[in-house]
Each structure stands twice: as C-alpha cells, then as structure tokens.
Design a protein around this motif. Structure first.
Motif, PDB file in Angstrom:
ATOM      1  N   ILE A   7      17.581  -2.922  -0.370  1.00  0.00           N
ATOM      2  CA  ILE A   7      16.638  -3.920  -0.866  1.00  0.00           C
ATOM      3  C   ILE A   7      17.338  -4.911  -1.792  1.00  0.00           C
ATOM      4  O   ILE A   7      18.309  -4.569  -2.453  1.00  0.00           O
ATOM      5  CB  ILE A   7      15.455  -3.260  -1.609  1.00  0.00           C
ATOM      6  CG1 ILE A   7      15.949  -2.382  -2.747  1.00  0.00           C
ATOM      7  CG2 ILE A   7      14.592  -2.465  -0.644  1.00  0.00           C
ATOM      8  CD1 ILE A   7      14.854  -1.767  -3.599  1.00  0.00           C
ATOM      9  N   LEU A  10      13.988 -10.837  -4.611  1.00  0.00           N
ATOM     10  CA  LEU A  10      13.696 -12.146  -4.045  1.00  0.00           C
ATOM     11  C   LEU A  10      14.232 -13.260  -4.941  1.00  0.00           C
ATOM     12  O   LEU A  10      14.762 -14.252  -4.455  1.00  0.00           O
ATOM     13  CB  LEU A  10      12.187 -12.321  -3.849  1.00  0.00           C
ATOM     14  CG  LEU A  10      11.575 -11.516  -2.703  1.00  0.00           C
ATOM     15  CD1 LEU A  10      10.069 -11.645  -2.715  1.00  0.00           C
ATOM     16  CD2 LEU A  10      12.140 -11.976  -1.375  1.00  0.00           C
ATOM     17  N   PRO A  13      18.846 -12.970  -4.776  1.00  0.00           N
ATOM     18  CA  PRO A  13      19.216 -12.305  -3.516  1.00  0.00           C
ATOM     19  C   PRO A  13      20.561 -11.584  -3.539  1.00  0.00           C
ATOM     20  O   PRO A  13      20.805 -10.726  -2.699  1.00  0.00           O
ATOM     21  CB  PRO A  13      19.240 -13.445  -2.500  1.00  0.00           C
ATOM     22  CG  PRO A  13      18.505 -14.564  -3.130  1.00  0.00           C
ATOM     23  CD  PRO A  13      18.582 -14.384  -4.608  1.00  0.00           C
ATOM     24  N   GLN A  45       6.441  -2.082   0.412  1.00  0.00           N
ATOM     25  CA  GLN A  45       6.601  -3.516   0.188  1.00  0.00           C
ATOM     26  C   GLN A  45       5.438  -4.080  -0.611  1.00  0.00           C
ATOM     27  O   GLN A  45       5.634  -4.922  -1.488  1.00  0.00           O
ATOM     28  CB  GLN A  45       6.728  -4.248   1.523  1.00  0.00           C
ATOM     29  CG  GLN A  45       7.103  -5.697   1.376  1.00  0.00           C
ATOM     30  CD  GLN A  45       8.519  -5.891   0.852  1.00  0.00           C
ATOM     31  OE1 GLN A  45       9.470  -5.623   1.545  1.00  0.00           O
ATOM     32  NE2 GLN A  45       8.650  -6.349  -0.367  1.00  0.00           N
ATOM     33  N   TRP A  51      10.785  -7.322  -4.394  1.00  0.00           N
ATOM     34  CA  TRP A  51      11.935  -6.878  -3.602  1.00  0.00           C
ATOM     35  C   TRP A  51      11.729  -7.211  -2.136  1.00  0.00           C
ATOM     36  O   TRP A  51      10.612  -7.249  -1.635  1.00  0.00           O
ATOM     37  CB  TRP A  51      12.132  -5.371  -3.750  1.00  0.00           C
ATOM     38  CG  TRP A  51      12.572  -4.961  -5.109  1.00  0.00           C
ATOM     39  CD1 TRP A  51      11.768  -4.562  -6.141  1.00  0.00           C
ATOM     40  CD2 TRP A  51      13.911  -4.926  -5.609  1.00  0.00           C
ATOM     41  NE1 TRP A  51      12.526  -4.273  -7.239  1.00  0.00           N
ATOM     42  CE2 TRP A  51      13.849  -4.493  -6.946  1.00  0.00           C
ATOM     43  CE3 TRP A  51      15.149  -5.217  -5.053  1.00  0.00           C
ATOM     44  CZ2 TRP A  51      14.981  -4.343  -7.735  1.00  0.00           C
ATOM     45  CZ3 TRP A  51      16.281  -5.067  -5.840  1.00  0.00           C
ATOM     46  CH2 TRP A  51      16.187  -4.628  -7.162  1.00  0.00           C
ATOM     47  N   HIS A  52      12.836  -7.416  -1.435  1.00  0.00           N
ATOM     48  CA  HIS A  52      12.831  -7.671   0.005  1.00  0.00           C
ATOM     49  C   HIS A  52      13.661  -6.583   0.690  1.00  0.00           C
ATOM     50  O   HIS A  52      14.796  -6.336   0.293  1.00  0.00           O
ATOM     51  CB  HIS A  52      13.442  -9.051   0.277  1.00  0.00           C
ATOM     52  CG  HIS A  52      13.690  -9.311   1.724  1.00  0.00           C
ATOM     53  ND1 HIS A  52      12.668  -9.465   2.634  1.00  0.00           N
ATOM     54  CD2 HIS A  52      14.839  -9.430   2.427  1.00  0.00           C
ATOM     55  CE1 HIS A  52      13.189  -9.670   3.829  1.00  0.00           C
ATOM     56  NE2 HIS A  52      14.500  -9.654   3.731  1.00  0.00           N
ATOM     57  N   THR A  54      16.004  -5.411   3.293  1.00  0.00           N
ATOM     58  CA  THR A  54      16.947  -6.046   4.210  1.00  0.00           C
ATOM     59  C   THR A  54      17.316  -5.128   5.371  1.00  0.00           C
ATOM     60  O   THR A  54      17.567  -5.598   6.475  1.00  0.00           O
ATOM     61  CB  THR A  54      18.234  -6.484   3.484  1.00  0.00           C
ATOM     62  OG1 THR A  54      18.841  -5.347   2.889  1.00  0.00           O
ATOM     63  CG2 THR A  54      17.917  -7.522   2.424  1.00  0.00           C
TER      64      THR A  54
END
Length: 68
Positions: A7, A10, A13, A45, A51-52, A54
């Motif tokens: 993760i 955002l 990055p 999520q 958080w993103h 990946t």
C-alpha cells in the motif's frame, strides 16, 4: 489465510509499506481466497481511504514470504 497488501499513501505516493488482512477461514485453495478476498479488500480500502492498494496476494498463515 492472509491477504498480503502493498500500500502507498495517496498524498505521498513514494511512501509505501506492507500490511495484511487476516481472513477468518483457513483454506489451501487459491480460488477460494481470490473469491473471498474481494470483499475483504473493499472493506479494508473503505476503512483506510488515505491509502491505495498497489498489489495484493493470498498466502497461508504459516508461509509468509519476505516480499509481496
């Protein structure tokens, strides 16, 4: 089973880390994990909007890899 996540923030990055989601069942079938992981990932999520995710993958509890 576990879902291993990679993760990144955002807002930043380049700031990434690993996390895990512990699933409430134990199965050795990757297909079962893949099917059930979609809901777990969506819930994670929603609880962590900053958080993103990946990358992610399923893993057995006793066999954690060093890298995702």
């Amino acid at each position: 089973m576990l879902i291993l996540l990679s993760i990144c923030l955002l807002a930043q990055p380049d700031r990434c880390r690993e996390d895990r989601i512990e699933l409430s069942y134990e199965s050795t079938s990757p297909t079962v994990c893949l099917r059930r992981s979609q809901t777990a990932l969506a819930d994670w999520q929603a609880a962590h909007p900053e958080w993103h995710v990946t990358r992610w993958r399923c893993a057995l509890r006793g066999s954690l890899p060093k890298d995702l």
